[in-house]
Write a protein that holds these residues in place. Structure first.
Motif, short mmCIF file in Angstrom:
data_model
loop_
_atom_site.label_atom_id
_atom_site.label_comp_id
_atom_site.label_asym_id
_atom_site.label_seq_id
_atom_site.Cartn_x
_atom_site.Cartn_y
_atom_site.Cartn_z
N LEU A 64 0.84 -1.20 0.00
CA LEU A 64 0.00 0.00 0.00
C LEU A 64 0.87 1.24 0.00
O LEU A 64 1.93 1.27 0.64
N PHE A 120 1.49 5.05 1.07
CA PHE A 120 1.10 5.98 2.13
C PHE A 120 1.71 7.35 1.89
O PHE A 120 2.88 7.47 1.54
N GLN A 159 -3.68 7.91 7.19
CA GLN A 159 -3.96 6.51 7.42
C GLN A 159 -4.63 5.88 6.19
O GLN A 159 -5.18 6.58 5.33
N ARG A 160 -4.53 4.58 6.09
CA ARG A 160 -5.06 3.88 4.91
C ARG A 160 -6.48 4.33 4.60
O ARG A 160 -7.33 4.47 5.49
N GLY A 161 -6.72 4.60 3.33
CA GLY A 161 -8.03 5.02 2.89
C GLY A 161 -8.30 6.51 3.03
O GLY A 161 -9.31 7.00 2.53
N SER A 179 -3.25 8.89 0.92
CA SER A 179 -2.82 7.49 0.96
C SER A 179 -3.75 6.62 0.13
O SER A 179 -4.88 7.00 -0.18
N GLU A 180 -3.26 5.43 -0.21
CA GLU A 180 -4.04 4.52 -1.06
C GLU A 180 -5.30 4.06 -0.32
O GLU A 180 -5.30 3.95 0.91
N ARG A 181 -6.33 3.78 -1.10
CA ARG A 181 -7.63 3.39 -0.55
C ARG A 181 -7.98 1.98 -1.03
O ARG A 181 -8.66 1.81 -2.05
N TYR A 235 -9.60 -2.94 6.86
CA TYR A 235 -9.74 -1.78 7.74
C TYR A 235 -10.02 -2.17 9.19
O TYR A 235 -10.64 -1.41 9.92
N ASP A 245 -5.04 -3.75 11.22
CA ASP A 245 -4.44 -3.25 9.98
C ASP A 245 -3.84 -1.87 10.18
O ASP A 245 -2.74 -1.58 9.70
N ASP A 294 0.15 -0.77 10.09
CA ASP A 294 0.68 0.34 9.29
C ASP A 294 1.61 1.21 10.13
O ASP A 294 2.71 1.59 9.67
N THR A 303 -15.50 0.96 0.31
CA THR A 303 -14.64 0.07 1.09
C THR A 303 -15.44 -0.67 2.15
O THR A 303 -16.62 -0.38 2.37
#
Length: 280
Positions: free
Chosen positions: A9, A11, A62-64, A68-70, A75, A79, A83, A181
């Motif tokens: 992923l 970030f 943070q993820r999503g 940052s990548e989604r 989630y 997770d 990260d 998501t």
């Protein structure tokens, strides 16, 4: 702007060096909350002043969230903790770090402290709580309501009219995150730490609450659970303490860092010197 790949992923990460070019007085990792939040909430509040006081600042979306990548799924709380652990392992700050977490960011901080105590020098949790069955039930209700409301064009129009275009853009982005998501289902289904596991968190903790927030009532319970936890209260504030009272939160943060050995520098270093009396 910088990007870092962690376990496939991408970030968005920002790193602010001490403003005077000297060695870091401490390293602070700033963690934001869910949905409408991103590292920008720290960038426009705490981060520049901390760097000016000689602190090395790390922050990331943070993820999503943010830039940052989604991913479509992935989630659960573990997770997010993975990260953070991966970020620290990759960037390898010198020694344990201070974690400053806003809302869900504080929950992630507690999760890392329970799992990797060697990485955490202390936690400053702003309007936050460790994960628990009550937390998961509450988040389930909040996320389900948000998922429905942010898919409603009339609700988004109300946000734009009452809160402005910027807040409406954040709400639309949050709606896309929830619609695209598994976040709303993953977080309530997270594996939760037991009270015994949380009780092993031995680092110092400062829990900051708005006096008008429903989280303020948990202060005594959290102090009983965590052996080195204290509380501070910001008068007249609800959940959005960081955004609504950034100067007070900054002063508390600088006082906290100084108390735990950071030799702060520059004009900002003088802020918060007289705030120890506000810490319970």
């Amino acid at each position: 702007m910088a990007f870092l790949d962690l376990d496939g992923l991408r970030f968005h990460v920002q790193r602010l060096a001490p403003g005077d070019g000297g060695p870091p007085a401490a390293t602070a990792v700033l963690l934001h909350g869910l949905l409408t939040d991103s590292l920008a909430s720290h960038y426009f509040t705490l981060a520049p002043a901390l760097a000016a006081a000689g602190v090395e600042v790390l922050m990331y979306d943070q993820r999503g969230h943010g830039r940052s990548e989604r991913p479509a799924d992935g989630y659960r709380l573990d997770d997010f903790v993975d990260d953070l652990a991966g970020l620290l392992d990759r960037l390898a700050p010198d020694g344990p770090v201070q974690l400053v977490g806003n809302s869900f960011g504080g929950t992630v901080a507690y999760g890392l402290a329970a799992r990797r105590p060697d990485r955490v020098a202390g936690i400053l949790a702003i309007e936050s709580e460790p994960a628990s069955p009550a937390w998961a039930e509450k988040l389930d209700g909040i996320l389900r309501r948000a998922e429905a409301e942010l898919a409603d064009e009339s609700a988004l129009a109300w946000v734009a009219a009452e809160r402005g275009a910027h807040t409406a853009r954040l709400a639309r982005s949050a709606g896309r995150l929830l619609a695209g998501t598994s976040l709303a289902r993953d977080i309530p289904a997270s594996t939760l730490p037991t009270p015994a596991e949380l009780g092993t968190i031995g680092c110092p903790v400062l829990a900051v609450y708005g006096t008008e927030s429903d989280l303020a009532e948990q202060a005594a319970r959290l102090e009983a659970l965590l052996p080195r936890c204290r509380s501070a209260f910001v008068p007249g504030q609800e959940h959005s303490v960081l955004v609504e009272a950034p100067d007070t939160v900054l002063d508390l943060t600088l006082a906290w860092l100084r108390e735990h050995g950071a030799r702060l520098r520059g004009p900002a270093a003088r802020a918060g010197q007289d705030l120890h009396g506000s810490l319970r």
